[in-house]
Design a protein around this motif. Structure first.
Motif, short mmCIF file in Angstrom:
data_model
loop_
_atom_site.label_atom_id
_atom_site.label_comp_id
_atom_site.label_asym_id
_atom_site.label_seq_id
_atom_site.Cartn_x
_atom_site.Cartn_y
_atom_site.Cartn_z
N GLN A 8 -16.34 -36.56 0.33
CA GLN A 8 -17.39 -37.67 0.96
C GLN A 8 -15.36 -38.75 1.26
OE1 GLN A 8 -19.85 -39.38 -0.96
NE2 GLN A 8 -19.82 -37.51 -2.05
N PRO A 9 -15.18 -39.23 2.44
CA PRO A 9 -14.50 -39.91 2.77
C PRO A 9 -14.21 -41.28 2.16
CG PRO A 9 -15.57 -39.05 4.71
CD PRO A 9 -15.98 -38.64 3.73
N GLY A 10 -13.20 -41.08 1.56
CA GLY A 10 -13.11 -42.51 0.93
C GLY A 10 -12.87 -41.88 -0.78
N VAL A 59 -12.10 -38.62 -3.13
CA VAL A 59 -10.61 -38.36 -3.28
C VAL A 59 -9.24 -38.70 -2.31
CG1 VAL A 59 -10.20 -35.81 -3.97
CG2 VAL A 59 -12.17 -36.69 -4.75
N VAL A 60 -10.17 -38.14 -1.12
CA VAL A 60 -9.00 -37.88 0.35
C VAL A 60 -10.21 -38.15 0.90
CG1 VAL A 60 -9.07 -35.89 0.90
CG2 VAL A 60 -7.19 -36.49 0.86
N GLN A 61 -8.50 -39.19 2.23
CA GLN A 61 -9.17 -40.09 3.59
C GLN A 61 -8.65 -39.78 4.23
OE1 GLN A 61 -10.51 -43.64 3.64
NE2 GLN A 61 -10.75 -43.69 6.33
N ILE A 62 -8.81 -38.10 5.56
CA ILE A 62 -7.81 -37.69 6.67
C ILE A 62 -8.57 -38.34 7.98
CG2 ILE A 62 -6.89 -35.65 7.63
CD1 ILE A 62 -7.96 -34.51 4.80
N PRO A 63 -8.54 -39.15 8.51
CA PRO A 63 -7.11 -40.17 8.61
C PRO A 63 -7.00 -41.05 7.91
CG PRO A 63 -8.31 -40.55 10.51
CD PRO A 63 -8.67 -38.95 10.10
N GLY A 64 -6.56 -41.43 7.62
CA GLY A 64 -6.96 -43.28 6.21
C GLY A 64 -6.25 -44.11 7.22
N LYS A 65 -7.04 -45.36 7.45
CA LYS A 65 -5.89 -46.42 7.64
C LYS A 65 -5.07 -47.32 7.53
CE LYS A 65 -11.32 -47.99 7.38
NZ LYS A 65 -12.03 -48.49 8.50
N ARG A 68 -2.36 -45.69 6.59
CA ARG A 68 -1.72 -43.90 6.20
C ARG A 68 -2.31 -42.47 7.06
NH1 ARG A 68 -0.28 -44.19 0.15
NH2 ARG A 68 -2.69 -45.50 0.69
N PRO A 69 -1.57 -41.28 7.42
CA PRO A 69 -2.41 -40.14 7.64
C PRO A 69 -3.19 -39.93 6.86
CG PRO A 69 0.24 -40.03 8.31
CD PRO A 69 0.32 -41.14 7.67
N LEU A 70 -2.97 -39.66 5.38
CA LEU A 70 -3.77 -39.30 4.80
C LEU A 70 -3.29 -41.00 3.62
CD1 LEU A 70 -4.88 -36.71 3.33
CD2 LEU A 70 -2.77 -36.07 1.93
N ASP A 71 -5.19 -40.52 3.13
CA ASP A 71 -5.10 -41.93 1.39
C ASP A 71 -5.76 -41.07 0.45
OD1 ASP A 71 -4.65 -44.06 2.65
OD2 ASP A 71 -5.83 -45.08 3.55
N PHE A 72 -5.88 -41.67 -0.47
CA PHE A 72 -6.02 -41.18 -1.55
C PHE A 72 -7.11 -42.33 -2.66
CE2 PHE A 72 -2.85 -38.02 -0.98
CZ PHE A 72 -3.46 -37.09 -1.36
N LEU A 73 -8.27 -42.17 -2.48
CA LEU A 73 -9.29 -42.91 -3.69
C LEU A 73 -9.30 -44.19 -2.99
CD1 LEU A 73 -7.53 -41.54 -7.34
CD2 LEU A 73 -9.92 -40.56 -6.33
N ASN A 74 -9.10 -44.24 -1.88
CA ASN A 74 -9.02 -45.89 -1.14
C ASN A 74 -10.36 -46.58 -0.94
OD1 ASN A 74 -10.21 -44.69 0.93
ND2 ASN A 74 -8.91 -45.30 2.68
N MET A 75 -12.24 -45.01 -1.50
CA MET A 75 -13.16 -45.86 -1.36
C MET A 75 -13.44 -47.01 0.25
SD MET A 75 -14.48 -44.30 -3.96
CE MET A 75 -15.93 -44.99 -4.48
N LYS A 76 -12.79 -46.47 0.89
CA LYS A 76 -13.54 -47.13 2.61
C LYS A 76 -13.14 -46.13 3.82
CE LYS A 76 -10.96 -50.81 1.32
NZ LYS A 76 -9.06 -51.74 2.03
#
Length: 68
Positions: A18-20, A22-28, A30-38
């Motif tokens: 699920q995006p946001g 554990v990991v979000q690819i691509p992030g807001k 950065r290219p990789l965000d962790f645990l941002n819940m967005k």
């Protein structure tokens, strides 16, 4: 006997990809965000592609089975 591999693999992949969560690819920012819940539309698209490819890998290519 029932083969439980497909529903278990699908559920676990769905939960972790699920995006946001554990990991979000691509992030807001950065290219990789962790645990941002967005999330974003691009992130949803990338996670959908990854989910499909991993599901095909586990169920079609590797022929995983779990009989209970």
């Amino acid at each position: 006997m029932n083969d439980w591999a497909a529903p278990l693999i699908a559920a676990v992949l769905f939960a972790f990809l699920q995006p946001g969560l554990v990991v979000q690819i691509p992030g807001k920012e950065r290219p990789l965000d962790f645990l941002n819940m967005k999330t974003s539309i691009a992130s949803i698209f990338v996670h959908t592609i990854l989910y499909g490819l991993l599901l095909i890998l586990f169920l079609v290519v590797m022929h995983l089975h779990l009989y209970v």
